[in-house]
Design a protein around this motif. Structure first.
Motif, PDB file in Angstrom:
ATOM      1  N   MET A   1       0.850  -1.179   0.000  1.00  0.00           N
ATOM      2  CA  MET A   1       0.000   0.000   0.000  1.00  0.00           C
ATOM      3  C   MET A   1       0.891   1.236   0.000  1.00  0.00           C
ATOM      4  SD  MET A   1      -2.910   1.277   2.733  1.00  0.00           S
ATOM      5  CE  MET A   1      -1.908   1.010   4.157  1.00  0.00           C
ATOM      6  N   ASN A   2       0.528   2.168  -0.813  1.00  0.00           N
ATOM      7  CA  ASN A   2       1.236   3.440  -0.890  1.00  0.00           C
ATOM      8  C   ASN A   2       0.493   4.433   0.013  1.00  0.00           C
ATOM      9  OD1 ASN A   2       1.991   6.071  -1.694  1.00  0.00           O
ATOM     10  ND2 ASN A   2       2.696   5.280  -3.657  1.00  0.00           N
ATOM     11  N   SER A   3       1.076   4.758   1.158  1.00  0.00           N
ATOM     12  CA  SER A   3       0.371   5.585   2.145  1.00  0.00           C
ATOM     13  C   SER A   3       0.106   6.999   1.645  1.00  0.00           C
ATOM     14  CB  SER A   3       1.117   5.618   3.469  1.00  0.00           C
ATOM     15  OG  SER A   3       2.401   6.149   3.308  1.00  0.00           O
ATOM     16  N   SER A   4       1.003   7.559   0.858  1.00  0.00           N
ATOM     17  CA  SER A   4       0.743   8.914   0.351  1.00  0.00           C
ATOM     18  C   SER A   4      -0.396   8.897  -0.676  1.00  0.00           C
ATOM     19  CB  SER A   4       2.002   9.533  -0.248  1.00  0.00           C
ATOM     20  OG  SER A   4       2.431   8.835  -1.382  1.00  0.00           O
ATOM     21  N   ARG A   5      -0.441   7.838  -1.502  1.00  0.00           N
ATOM     22  CA  ARG A   5      -1.540   7.715  -2.469  1.00  0.00           C
ATOM     23  C   ARG A   5      -2.863   7.511  -1.728  1.00  0.00           C
ATOM     24  NH1 ARG A   5       0.120   4.168  -6.787  1.00  0.00           N
ATOM     25  NH2 ARG A   5       0.082   2.516  -5.233  1.00  0.00           N
ATOM     26  N   LEU A   6      -2.841   6.667  -0.701  1.00  0.00           N
ATOM     27  CA  LEU A   6      -4.049   6.438   0.081  1.00  0.00           C
ATOM     28  C   LEU A   6      -4.518   7.723   0.744  1.00  0.00           C
ATOM     29  CD1 LEU A   6      -6.209   4.560   1.192  1.00  0.00           C
ATOM     30  CD2 LEU A   6      -4.636   3.987   3.050  1.00  0.00           C
ATOM     31  N   SER A   7      -3.596   8.469   1.297  1.00  0.00           N
ATOM     32  CA  SER A   7      -3.940   9.743   1.932  1.00  0.00           C
ATOM     33  C   SER A   7      -4.589  10.691   0.925  1.00  0.00           C
ATOM     34  CB  SER A   7      -2.689  10.370   2.527  1.00  0.00           C
ATOM     35  OG  SER A   7      -2.973  11.612   3.102  1.00  0.00           O
ATOM     36  N   GLN A   8      -4.029  10.739  -0.257  1.00  0.00           N
ATOM     37  CA  GLN A   8      -4.593  11.601  -1.295  1.00  0.00           C
ATOM     38  C   GLN A   8      -5.991  11.122  -1.706  1.00  0.00           C
ATOM     39  OE1 GLN A   8      -2.344  11.757  -4.959  1.00  0.00           O
ATOM     40  NE2 GLN A   8      -3.094  13.811  -5.402  1.00  0.00           N
ATOM     41  N   LEU A   9      -6.164   9.814  -1.824  1.00  0.00           N
ATOM     42  CA  LEU A   9      -7.478   9.269  -2.180  1.00  0.00           C
ATOM     43  C   LEU A   9      -8.517   9.567  -1.102  1.00  0.00           C
ATOM     44  CD1 LEU A   9      -6.353   5.847  -3.656  1.00  0.00           C
ATOM     45  CD2 LEU A   9      -7.484   7.705  -4.916  1.00  0.00           C
ATOM     46  N   LEU A  10      -8.108   9.452   0.152  1.00  0.00           N
ATOM     47  CA  LEU A  10      -9.036   9.759   1.246  1.00  0.00           C
ATOM     48  C   LEU A  10      -9.423  11.240   1.230  1.00  0.00           C
ATOM     49  CD1 LEU A  10      -7.449   7.523   4.008  1.00  0.00           C
ATOM     50  CD2 LEU A  10      -9.670   7.176   2.904  1.00  0.00           C
ATOM     51  N   ASP A  11      -8.490  12.102   0.858  1.00  0.00           N
ATOM     52  CA  ASP A  11      -8.822  13.525   0.694  1.00  0.00           C
ATOM     53  C   ASP A  11      -9.822  13.725  -0.441  1.00  0.00           C
ATOM     54  OD1 ASP A  11      -7.232  14.382   2.798  1.00  0.00           O
ATOM     55  OD2 ASP A  11      -5.521  14.910   1.512  1.00  0.00           O
ATOM     56  N   THR A  28      -8.982  -0.900  -3.310  1.00  0.00           N
ATOM     57  CA  THR A  28      -7.845  -1.591  -3.922  1.00  0.00           C
ATOM     58  C   THR A  28      -6.558  -1.334  -3.146  1.00  0.00           C
ATOM     59  OG1 THR A  28      -8.943  -1.388  -6.063  1.00  0.00           O
ATOM     60  CG2 THR A  28      -6.615  -1.931  -6.096  1.00  0.00           C
ATOM     61  N   GLU A  29      -6.374  -0.122  -2.678  1.00  0.00           N
ATOM     62  CA  GLU A  29      -5.189   0.194  -1.876  1.00  0.00           C
ATOM     63  C   GLU A  29      -5.158  -0.629  -0.584  1.00  0.00           C
ATOM     64  OE1 GLU A  29      -2.375   2.166  -2.178  1.00  0.00           O
ATOM     65  OE2 GLU A  29      -3.000   2.374  -4.262  1.00  0.00           O
ATOM     66  N   TYR A  30      -6.303  -0.784   0.050  1.00  0.00           N
ATOM     67  CA  TYR A  30      -6.363  -1.515   1.315  1.00  0.00           C
ATOM     68  C   TYR A  30      -6.312  -3.035   1.139  1.00  0.00           C
ATOM     69  CZ  TYR A  30      -7.576   2.391   4.452  1.00  0.00           C
ATOM     70  OH  TYR A  30      -7.556   3.529   5.209  1.00  0.00           O
ATOM     71  N   LYS A  31      -6.620  -3.518  -0.047  1.00  0.00           N
ATOM     72  CA  LYS A  31      -6.827  -4.955  -0.248  1.00  0.00           C
ATOM     73  C   LYS A  31      -5.675  -5.823   0.261  1.00  0.00           C
ATOM     74  CE  LYS A  31      -8.538  -8.226  -3.576  1.00  0.00           C
ATOM     75  NZ  LYS A  31      -8.643  -8.594  -4.952  1.00  0.00           N
TER      76      LYS A  31
END
Length: 106
Positions: A1-11, A28-31
């Motif tokens: 999981m890419n935490s910066s990508r996940l953070s951006q997606l959550l935003d 998909t990021e969390y899967k």
């Protein structure tokens, strides 16, 4: 999981909580790292965006991983039906192949 990508997606999700693609991308990021959290987002997609075809293949496999075979089978069947309705040959082939593999292994 890419935490910066996940953070951006959550935003992105905060700005548009109904966006199907963002929900799908988060799931998909969390899967791979948090299947239960991924399932939460996939199930939101199933309820709020039942015509978002990409969901069905991935949620069915996640259900299998979580040993929820009945839910997996239902997701495969619904995805196949939707792919036929949308005339999406590639997704239909992928879902049918995965479903046949599921039936063979079961």
């Amino acid at each position: 999981m890419n935490s910066s990508r996940l953070s951006q997606l959550l935003d992105f999700l905060k700005n548009d909580p109904k966006d199907a693609f963002t929900l799908y991308a988060i799931a998909t990021e969390y899967k791979s790292t948090d299947p239960q959290e991924a399932l939460k987002y996939f199930e939101i997609l199933l309820q709020e965006h039942p015509d978002y075809l990409a969901t069905y293949y991935h949620v069915a496999h996640l259900y299998l991983e979580l040993e929820e075979d009945e839910k997996a089978e239902a997701a495969f069947k619904k995805g196949i039906e939707l792919a036929q309705k949308q005339e999406n040959a590639l997704s239909l082939r992928e879902l049918q192949n995965a479903y046949n593999e599921f039936l063979f292994e079961d």
